[in-house]
Scaffold this motif. Structure first.
Motif, PDB file in Angstrom:
ATOM      1  N   ALA A 121       0.706  -0.961   0.058  1.00  0.00           N
ATOM      2  CA  ALA A 121      -0.095  -0.038  -0.038  1.00  0.00           C
ATOM      3  C   ALA A 121       0.786   1.263  -0.041  1.00  0.00           C
ATOM      4  O   ALA A 121       0.696   2.339  -0.601  1.00  0.00           O
ATOM      5  CB  ALA A 121      -1.052  -0.190   1.268  1.00  0.00           C
ATOM      6  N   ILE A 122       1.922   1.078   0.693  1.00  0.00           N
ATOM      7  CA  ILE A 122       2.960   2.251   0.758  1.00  0.00           C
ATOM      8  C   ILE A 122       3.713   2.394  -0.609  1.00  0.00           C
ATOM      9  O   ILE A 122       3.498   3.681  -1.053  1.00  0.00           O
ATOM     10  CB  ILE A 122       3.891   2.241   1.977  1.00  0.00           C
ATOM     11  N   ILE A 123       4.026   1.534  -1.231  1.00  0.00           N
ATOM     12  CA  ILE A 123       4.609   1.676  -2.632  1.00  0.00           C
ATOM     13  C   ILE A 123       3.519   2.103  -3.466  1.00  0.00           C
ATOM     14  O   ILE A 123       4.196   2.846  -4.297  1.00  0.00           O
ATOM     15  CB  ILE A 123       5.239   0.364  -2.914  1.00  0.00           C
ATOM     16  N   GLU A 124       2.454   1.829  -3.409  1.00  0.00           N
ATOM     17  CA  GLU A 124       1.261   2.052  -4.304  1.00  0.00           C
ATOM     18  C   GLU A 124       0.988   3.640  -4.261  1.00  0.00           C
ATOM     19  O   GLU A 124       0.776   4.201  -5.351  1.00  0.00           O
ATOM     20  CB  GLU A 124      -0.040   1.314  -4.002  1.00  0.00           C
ATOM     21  N   MET A 125       0.656   3.945  -2.928  1.00  0.00           N
ATOM     22  CA  MET A 125       0.505   5.504  -2.719  1.00  0.00           C
ATOM     23  C   MET A 125       1.772   6.239  -3.278  1.00  0.00           C
ATOM     24  O   MET A 125       1.515   7.210  -3.937  1.00  0.00           O
ATOM     25  CB  MET A 125       0.253   5.759  -1.422  1.00  0.00           C
ATOM     26  N   TYR A 126       3.224   5.860  -2.936  1.00  0.00           N
ATOM     27  CA  TYR A 126       3.998   6.860  -3.553  1.00  0.00           C
ATOM     28  C   TYR A 126       3.865   6.474  -5.060  1.00  0.00           C
ATOM     29  O   TYR A 126       4.170   7.725  -5.508  1.00  0.00           O
ATOM     30  CB  TYR A 126       5.288   6.001  -2.933  1.00  0.00           C
ATOM     31  N   THR A 127       4.012   5.533  -5.520  1.00  0.00           N
ATOM     32  CA  THR A 127       4.204   5.543  -7.154  1.00  0.00           C
ATOM     33  C   THR A 127       3.130   6.116  -7.826  1.00  0.00           C
ATOM     34  O   THR A 127       3.247   6.871  -8.939  1.00  0.00           O
ATOM     35  CB  THR A 127       4.440   4.001  -7.655  1.00  0.00           C
ATOM     36  N   THR A 128       1.765   5.871  -7.241  1.00  0.00           N
ATOM     37  CA  THR A 128       0.584   6.882  -7.958  1.00  0.00           C
ATOM     38  C   THR A 128       0.910   8.271  -8.052  1.00  0.00           C
ATOM     39  O   THR A 128       0.725   8.847  -8.983  1.00  0.00           O
ATOM     40  CB  THR A 128      -0.609   6.434  -7.175  1.00  0.00           C
ATOM     41  N   HIS A 129       1.255   8.910  -6.791  1.00  0.00           N
ATOM     42  CA  HIS A 129       1.396  10.194  -6.612  1.00  0.00           C
ATOM     43  C   HIS A 129       2.694  10.820  -7.532  1.00  0.00           C
ATOM     44  O   HIS A 129       2.669  11.760  -8.060  1.00  0.00           O
ATOM     45  CB  HIS A 129       1.863  10.878  -5.160  1.00  0.00           C
ATOM     46  N   ARG A 130       3.760  10.035  -7.508  1.00  0.00           N
ATOM     47  CA  ARG A 130       4.721  10.419  -8.322  1.00  0.00           C
ATOM     48  C   ARG A 130       4.603  10.284  -9.773  1.00  0.00           C
ATOM     49  O   ARG A 130       5.203  11.165 -10.335  1.00  0.00           O
ATOM     50  CB  ARG A 130       5.906   9.411  -7.904  1.00  0.00           C
ATOM     51  N   ILE A 131       3.864   9.326 -10.157  1.00  0.00           N
ATOM     52  CA  ILE A 131       3.629   9.171 -11.650  1.00  0.00           C
ATOM     53  C   ILE A 131       2.755  10.280 -12.221  1.00  0.00           C
ATOM     54  O   ILE A 131       2.974  10.922 -12.992  1.00  0.00           O
ATOM     55  CB  ILE A 131       2.963   7.711 -12.078  1.00  0.00           C
ATOM     56  N   SER A 132       1.772  10.539 -11.092  1.00  0.00           N
ATOM     57  CA  SER A 132       0.748  11.650 -11.686  1.00  0.00           C
ATOM     58  C   SER A 132       1.670  12.783 -11.574  1.00  0.00           C
ATOM     59  O   SER A 132       1.647  13.889 -12.632  1.00  0.00           O
ATOM     60  CB  SER A 132      -0.162  11.923 -10.516  1.00  0.00           C
ATOM     61  N   TYR A 133       2.742  13.241 -10.798  1.00  0.00           N
ATOM     62  CA  TYR A 133       3.301  14.464 -10.970  1.00  0.00           C
ATOM     63  C   TYR A 133       4.213  14.425 -12.206  1.00  0.00           C
ATOM     64  O   TYR A 133       4.402  15.395 -12.772  1.00  0.00           O
ATOM     65  CB  TYR A 133       4.294  14.484  -9.484  1.00  0.00           C
ATOM     66  N   GLU A 134       4.746  13.372 -12.301  1.00  0.00           N
ATOM     67  CA  GLU A 134       5.789  13.171 -13.565  1.00  0.00           C
ATOM     68  C   GLU A 134       5.052  13.330 -14.744  1.00  0.00           C
ATOM     69  O   GLU A 134       5.613  13.924 -15.750  1.00  0.00           O
ATOM     70  CB  GLU A 134       6.683  11.972 -13.442  1.00  0.00           C
ATOM     71  N   LEU A 135       3.987  13.020 -14.776  1.00  0.00           N
ATOM     72  CA  LEU A 135       2.896  12.914 -16.350  1.00  0.00           C
ATOM     73  C   LEU A 135       2.488  14.454 -16.283  1.00  0.00           C
ATOM     74  O   LEU A 135       2.502  15.005 -17.407  1.00  0.00           O
ATOM     75  CB  LEU A 135       1.856  12.276 -16.119  1.00  0.00           C
ATOM     76  N   LYS A 136       2.253  15.369 -15.421  1.00  0.00           N
ATOM     77  CA  LYS A 136       1.999  16.609 -15.180  1.00  0.00           C
ATOM     78  C   LYS A 136       3.224  17.413 -15.648  1.00  0.00           C
ATOM     79  O   LYS A 136       2.996  18.250 -16.666  1.00  0.00           O
ATOM     80  CB  LYS A 136       1.425  16.968 -14.007  1.00  0.00           C
ATOM     81  N   LYS A 137       4.437  16.880 -15.246  1.00  0.00           N
ATOM     82  CA  LYS A 137       5.452  17.753 -15.477  1.00  0.00           C
ATOM     83  C   LYS A 137       5.890  17.501 -17.013  1.00  0.00           C
ATOM     84  O   LYS A 137       6.225  18.489 -17.775  1.00  0.00           O
ATOM     85  CB  LYS A 137       6.579  17.239 -14.780  1.00  0.00           C
ATOM     86  N   GLU A 138       5.636  16.385 -17.559  1.00  0.00           N
ATOM     87  CA  GLU A 138       5.906  15.967 -18.863  1.00  0.00           C
ATOM     88  C   GLU A 138       5.010  16.687 -19.968  1.00  0.00           C
ATOM     89  O   GLU A 138       5.384  17.022 -21.015  1.00  0.00           O
ATOM     90  CB  GLU A 138       5.760  14.452 -19.220  1.00  0.00           C
ATOM     91  N   SER A 139       3.844  16.908 -19.470  1.00  0.00           N
ATOM     92  CA  SER A 139       2.740  17.655 -20.452  1.00  0.00           C
ATOM     93  C   SER A 139       3.168  19.065 -20.402  1.00  0.00           C
ATOM     94  O   SER A 139       2.766  19.752 -21.492  1.00  0.00           O
ATOM     95  CB  SER A 139       1.508  17.261 -19.772  1.00  0.00           C
ATOM     96  N   GLU A 140       3.589  19.422 -19.254  1.00  0.00           N
ATOM     97  CA  GLU A 140       3.954  20.917 -19.213  1.00  0.00           C
ATOM     98  C   GLU A 140       4.999  21.406 -19.988  1.00  0.00           C
ATOM     99  O   GLU A 140       5.124  22.136 -20.897  1.00  0.00           O
ATOM    100  CB  GLU A 140       4.248  21.509 -17.810  1.00  0.00           C
ATOM    101  N   VAL A 141       6.164  20.286 -20.290  1.00  0.00           N
ATOM    102  CA  VAL A 141       7.320  20.543 -20.969  1.00  0.00           C
ATOM    103  C   VAL A 141       6.894  20.197 -22.596  1.00  0.00           C
ATOM    104  O   VAL A 141       7.419  21.266 -23.504  1.00  0.00           O
ATOM    105  CB  VAL A 141       8.346  19.369 -20.751  1.00  0.00           C
ATOM    106  N   GLN A 142       5.724  19.442 -22.882  1.00  0.00           N
ATOM    107  CA  GLN A 142       5.624  19.349 -24.132  1.00  0.00           C
ATOM    108  C   GLN A 142       4.472  20.394 -24.707  1.00  0.00           C
ATOM    109  O   GLN A 142       4.686  21.000 -25.904  1.00  0.00           O
ATOM    110  CB  GLN A 142       4.755  18.312 -24.372  1.00  0.00           C
ATOM    111  N   GLU A 143       3.732  21.242 -23.717  1.00  0.00           N
ATOM    112  CA  GLU A 143       3.193  22.226 -24.319  1.00  0.00           C
ATOM    113  C   GLU A 143       3.458  23.484 -23.446  1.00  0.00           C
ATOM    114  O   GLU A 143       3.035  23.652 -22.362  1.00  0.00           O
ATOM    115  CB  GLU A 143       1.606  21.914 -23.875  1.00  0.00           C
ATOM    116  N   PRO A 144       4.553  24.137 -24.016  1.00  0.00           N
ATOM    117  CA  PRO A 144       4.917  25.518 -23.216  1.00  0.00           C
ATOM    118  C   PRO A 144       3.725  26.599 -22.970  1.00  0.00           C
ATOM    119  O   PRO A 144       3.046  26.583 -23.930  1.00  0.00           O
ATOM    120  CB  PRO A 144       6.042  25.875 -24.030  1.00  0.00           C
ATOM    121  N   LYS A 145       3.802  27.154 -21.859  1.00  0.00           N
ATOM    122  CA  LYS A 145       2.845  27.984 -21.647  1.00  0.00           C
ATOM    123  C   LYS A 145       3.011  29.336 -22.468  1.00  0.00           C
ATOM    124  O   LYS A 145       4.274  29.821 -22.778  1.00  0.00           O
ATOM    125  CB  LYS A 145       3.073  28.682 -20.194  1.00  0.00           C
ATOM    126  N   LYS A 146       1.959  29.775 -22.968  1.00  0.00           N
ATOM    127  CA  LYS A 146       2.033  31.171 -23.969  1.00  0.00           C
ATOM    128  C   LYS A 146       2.084  32.415 -22.963  1.00  0.00           C
ATOM    129  O   LYS A 146       1.357  32.426 -22.196  1.00  0.00           O
ATOM    130  CB  LYS A 146       0.949  31.172 -24.967  1.00  0.00           C
TER     131      LYS A 146
END
Length: 147
Positions: A121-146
């Motif tokens: 459960a601890i591993i699941e919570m950690y990876t879920t939050h980290r993947i969400s953060y990394e995907l958000k960071k990845e989408s911001e890099v792909q679409e720079p703010k205007k």
């Protein structure tokens, strides 16, 4: 990340709910012979549907986190197996040859599903939050703010 279709999402959600309900019933000593099977079935459904979510990007961090998340799914399934063994003692005759082997059986299986469940459960919570953060960071890099 590849999203699950509607049926897979329902199985994923129900698997998680059944897994939590089974663990809760078992921990509070309610219908333990049935609760252990609920935990096992729920964890298998949860882990299988979670493994259907694939990442096709290039981020090594997200790939590593997905592999760690699959390890947590295996931990959930193993916790279900330990819970079933704790209720039914299927493997006890294999260890009943001597007092030392029975002691080993108790050390391996007796209530150790709790430890596996907690670690998973601890591993699941950690990876879920980290993947969400990394995907958000990845989408911001792909679409720079205007500006």
């Amino acid at each position: 990340m590849k999203q699950l279709n509607k049926l897979q999402s329902i199985i994923y959600l129900l698997g998680g709910i059944i897994m939590v309900a089974g663990a809760g019933f078992y921990a509070f000593l309610l219908i333990q012979p049935i609760a252990c099977w609920l935990m096992l079935v729920g964890s298998i459904a949860f882990a299988l549907m979670q493994s259907r979510q694939r990442y096709f990007g290039t981020s090594l961090t997200i790939r590593r986190l997905c592999k760690i998340m699959s390890l947590a799914g295996c931990g959930f399934i193993l916790a279900g197996f330990f819970m079933v063994e704790d209720s039914y003692h299927f493997l006890r005759p294999l260890f009943a040859g001597s007092l030392d082997s029975y002691d080993s059986y108790v050390n391996i299986f007796h209530h150790n599903w709790v430890i596996l469940l907690l670690i998973s459960a601890i591993i699941e919570m950690y990876t879920t939050h980290r993947i969400s953060y990394e995907l958000k960071k990845e989408s911001e890099v792909q679409e720079p703010k205007k500006s």
